[in-house]
Scaffold this motif. Structure first.
Motif, PDB file in Angstrom:
ATOM      1  N   MET A 169       0.848  -0.992  -0.194  1.00  0.00           N
ATOM      2  CA  MET A 169       0.448   0.015   0.151  1.00  0.00           C
ATOM      3  C   MET A 169       0.007   1.014  -0.217  1.00  0.00           C
ATOM      4  N   MET A 170       2.186   0.649   1.005  1.00  0.00           N
ATOM      5  CA  MET A 170       3.207   2.326   0.655  1.00  0.00           C
ATOM      6  C   MET A 170       3.552   2.607  -0.742  1.00  0.00           C
ATOM      7  N   SER A 171       4.148   1.391  -1.235  1.00  0.00           N
ATOM      8  CA  SER A 171       4.253   1.910  -2.943  1.00  0.00           C
ATOM      9  C   SER A 171       3.184   2.440  -3.723  1.00  0.00           C
ATOM     10  N   ALA A 172       2.413   1.457  -3.114  1.00  0.00           N
ATOM     11  CA  ALA A 172       0.842   2.349  -4.236  1.00  0.00           C
ATOM     12  C   ALA A 172       0.828   3.998  -3.718  1.00  0.00           C
ATOM     13  N   TYR A 173       1.085   4.108  -2.652  1.00  0.00           N
ATOM     14  CA  TYR A 173       0.627   5.750  -2.299  1.00  0.00           C
ATOM     15  C   TYR A 173       1.754   6.237  -2.517  1.00  0.00           C
ATOM     16  N   PHE A 174       2.519   5.949  -2.822  1.00  0.00           N
ATOM     17  CA  PHE A 174       4.261   7.144  -3.544  1.00  0.00           C
ATOM     18  C   PHE A 174       3.654   7.267  -4.700  1.00  0.00           C
ATOM     19  N   LYS A 175       3.228   6.687  -5.377  1.00  0.00           N
ATOM     20  CA  LYS A 175       3.211   6.629  -7.360  1.00  0.00           C
ATOM     21  C   LYS A 175       2.138   7.363  -7.485  1.00  0.00           C
ATOM     22  N   LEU A 176       0.430   6.857  -6.144  1.00  0.00           N
ATOM     23  CA  LEU A 176      -0.148   7.769  -6.463  1.00  0.00           C
ATOM     24  C   LEU A 176      -0.535   9.288  -6.435  1.00  0.00           C
ATOM     25  N   ILE A 177       0.293   9.748  -5.367  1.00  0.00           N
ATOM     26  CA  ILE A 177       0.658  11.237  -5.416  1.00  0.00           C
ATOM     27  C   ILE A 177       1.278  11.777  -6.040  1.00  0.00           C
ATOM     28  N   ASN A 178       2.316  11.294  -7.054  1.00  0.00           N
ATOM     29  CA  ASN A 178       3.072  11.550  -8.007  1.00  0.00           C
ATOM     30  C   ASN A 178       2.264  11.573  -9.562  1.00  0.00           C
ATOM     31  N   GLU A 179       1.033  10.587  -9.403  1.00  0.00           N
ATOM     32  CA  GLU A 179      -0.191  10.245 -10.344  1.00  0.00           C
ATOM     33  C   GLU A 179       1.089   9.950 -11.251  1.00  0.00           C
ATOM     34  N   GLU A 180       1.486   8.603 -10.915  1.00  0.00           N
ATOM     35  CA  GLU A 180       2.099   7.512 -11.590  1.00  0.00           C
ATOM     36  C   GLU A 180       1.237   6.598 -12.165  1.00  0.00           C
ATOM     37  N   SER A 181       1.615   5.795 -12.973  1.00  0.00           N
ATOM     38  CA  SER A 181       0.890   4.661 -12.788  1.00  0.00           C
ATOM     39  C   SER A 181       0.934   3.563 -11.879  1.00  0.00           C
ATOM     40  N   VAL A 182       0.310   2.889 -11.862  1.00  0.00           N
ATOM     41  CA  VAL A 182       0.302   1.561 -10.637  1.00  0.00           C
ATOM     42  C   VAL A 182      -0.375   0.352 -11.107  1.00  0.00           C
ATOM     43  N   PRO A 183       1.328  -0.760 -11.232  1.00  0.00           N
ATOM     44  CA  PRO A 183       0.675  -1.986 -11.754  1.00  0.00           C
ATOM     45  C   PRO A 183      -0.255  -2.200 -10.994  1.00  0.00           C
ATOM     46  N   SER A 184      -1.094  -3.503 -11.120  1.00  0.00           N
ATOM     47  CA  SER A 184      -2.385  -3.620 -10.212  1.00  0.00           C
ATOM     48  C   SER A 184      -2.813  -4.992 -10.654  1.00  0.00           C
ATOM     49  N   TYR A 221     -10.810 -11.287   1.613  1.00  0.00           N
ATOM     50  CA  TYR A 221      -9.888 -12.548   0.650  1.00  0.00           C
ATOM     51  C   TYR A 221      -9.747 -11.827  -0.652  1.00  0.00           C
ATOM     52  N   LEU A 222      -9.282 -11.028  -1.392  1.00  0.00           N
ATOM     53  CA  LEU A 222     -10.126 -10.449  -2.534  1.00  0.00           C
ATOM     54  C   LEU A 222      -8.314 -10.261  -3.524  1.00  0.00           C
ATOM     55  N   ASN A 223      -8.498  -9.529  -5.223  1.00  0.00           N
ATOM     56  CA  ASN A 223      -6.851 -10.075  -5.271  1.00  0.00           C
ATOM     57  C   ASN A 223      -6.605  -8.057  -4.920  1.00  0.00           C
ATOM     58  N   ARG A 224      -5.666  -7.934  -5.778  1.00  0.00           N
ATOM     59  CA  ARG A 224      -4.678  -7.047  -5.699  1.00  0.00           C
ATOM     60  C   ARG A 224      -5.154  -5.922  -6.560  1.00  0.00           C
ATOM     61  N   PHE A 225      -5.892  -5.511  -7.423  1.00  0.00           N
ATOM     62  CA  PHE A 225      -6.421  -4.757  -7.992  1.00  0.00           C
ATOM     63  C   PHE A 225      -8.081  -4.426  -7.388  1.00  0.00           C
ATOM     64  N   GLU A 226      -8.559  -5.363  -7.493  1.00  0.00           N
ATOM     65  CA  GLU A 226      -9.723  -4.495  -5.799  1.00  0.00           C
ATOM     66  C   GLU A 226      -9.110  -3.704  -4.919  1.00  0.00           C
ATOM     67  N   TRP A 227      -8.034  -4.120  -3.557  1.00  0.00           N
ATOM     68  CA  TRP A 227      -7.850  -3.970  -2.879  1.00  0.00           C
ATOM     69  C   TRP A 227      -7.786  -2.692  -3.598  1.00  0.00           C
ATOM     70  N   LEU A 228      -6.730  -2.227  -4.551  1.00  0.00           N
ATOM     71  CA  LEU A 228      -6.250  -1.111  -4.873  1.00  0.00           C
ATOM     72  C   LEU A 228      -7.606  -0.140  -5.227  1.00  0.00           C
ATOM     73  N   ASN A 229      -8.434  -0.523  -6.300  1.00  0.00           N
ATOM     74  CA  ASN A 229      -9.610   0.014  -6.353  1.00  0.00           C
ATOM     75  C   ASN A 229     -10.350   0.636  -5.011  1.00  0.00           C
ATOM     76  N   ILE A 230     -10.543  -0.076  -4.244  1.00  0.00           N
ATOM     77  CA  ILE A 230     -10.911   0.667  -2.650  1.00  0.00           C
ATOM     78  C   ILE A 230     -10.775   1.232  -1.975  1.00  0.00           C
ATOM     79  N   PHE A 231      -8.251   1.411  -1.895  1.00  0.00           N
ATOM     80  CA  PHE A 231      -7.877   2.154  -1.684  1.00  0.00           C
ATOM     81  C   PHE A 231      -8.312   3.649  -2.640  1.00  0.00           C
ATOM     82  N   CYS A 232      -8.180   3.522  -3.536  1.00  0.00           N
ATOM     83  CA  CYS A 232      -7.886   4.708  -4.788  1.00  0.00           C
ATOM     84  C   CYS A 232      -9.789   5.632  -4.205  1.00  0.00           C
TER      85      CYS A 232
END
Length: 293
Positions: A169-184, A221-232
């Motif tokens: 989640m920290m990796s995703a956060y660092f990318k999202l605040i810089n508006e970079e794409s996040v492999p999900s 129990y879910l996949n990482r793409f689903e999890w990142l959508n929840i985070f966003c």
């Protein structure tokens, strides 16, 4: 209590949690000194026993992991064996001599991910060297000690802005605040486990004087793409930055793709309620929003 690896995500949260109680606690570091930690090099096997003798802890909690993760363990097997297994053998010797309790943080990587969900009774089958060493450590602990907790967990995350080894989640956060794409990866499934829940849950087992092997994971129990959508959605980040990856890449090192650990045994032993992915991600986002640095 002594926390080995107290400047990582899990060890750092353990330190904070225990410091807020009336339990005397010390922690160790290897590469980054902070929080008045004590230096310990687990690769220097001869130094471990005498180091532990200085503190004579009632409880030792092993939170250390090989920097660089699974791939590095595979390419540096000798070092990985020393850090994950040989050092554990030395700590087990001390626990046996001084009747200390050992808490060992293990992993879903002891399984191959082909027959999930997994209970504590299911047969392990690690796909890589990291999983092999973790399983070997589990076995020596269970064989030699009566007072121990082996905790298998997975997908541990928490707010950790100063990290040098960011959790997912920290990796995703660092990318999202810089508006970079996040492999999900939508092919990678697991149980997101909030670090505060993990620490509180282990402390609950300690309070109840439980021993043995427990799976301790979040309540989803879910996949990482689903999890990142929840985070966003919760953090109000742009979901279009998520780059959905549906096919597993050709991993140099094999790893389980479906890790679903069942935590019924833990829940029955403690009555502790783990957060599901929505409530845990909300807690993470609250920490993120309250962060002042």
């Amino acid at each position: 209590h002594l926390i080995i690896g107290a400047n990582g995500l899990v060890g750092g949260h353990f330190l904070s949690f225990l410091q807020s109680t009336d339990i005397d606690v010390e922690g160790t570091y290897f590469s980054r000194q902070r929080n008045k930690l004590n230096f310990l090099n687990l690769l220097d096997l001869e130094s471990i026993y005498s180091f532990l003798e200085k503190f004579k802890p009632d409880v030792i909690i092993i939170c250390s992991n090989f920097p660089g993760g699974v791939d590095k363990c595979e390419s540096e097997k000798e070092k990985s064996k020393k850090l994950h297994y040989d050092s554990t053998v030395e700590i087990v010797k001390f626990c046996k001599d001084f009747s200390s309790k050992l808490v060992y943080i293990s992993t879903d990587y002891v399984f191959d991910g082909l027959n999930s969900p997994y209970s504590e009774e299911d047969s392990p089958n690690p796909l890589n060297y990291y999983g092999e060493m973790k399983l070997k450590s589990e076995k020596i602990i269970a064989q030699e000690l009566e007072k121990y907790l082996i905790i298998r967990t997975t997908n541990v995350f928490g707010w950790d802005p100063k990290t040098v080894t960011p959790n997912f989640m920290m990796s995703a956060y660092f990318k999202l605040i810089n508006e970079e794409s996040v492999p999900s990866p939508s092919f990678l499934f697991g149980n997101p486990t909030y670090v505060t829940d993990l620490v509180s849950g282990i402390c609950s087992l300690l309070e109840k004087k439980k021993n043995g092997l427990y799976h301790l994971v979040g309540d989803s129990y879910l996949n990482r793409f689903e999890w990142l959508n929840i985070f966003c959605d919760i953090a109000e980040f742009d979901n279009s930055l998520l780059e959905k990856i549906e096919t597993p890449p050709d991993f140099k090192v094999k790893r389980p793709l479906n890790s679903n650990l069942l935590n019924h045994k833990f829940c029955e032993a403690t009555n502790f309620k783990m957060n599901d992915v929505f409530s845990a991600t909300k807690l993470f986002v609250n920490e993120m929003k309250n962060h002042k640095d």
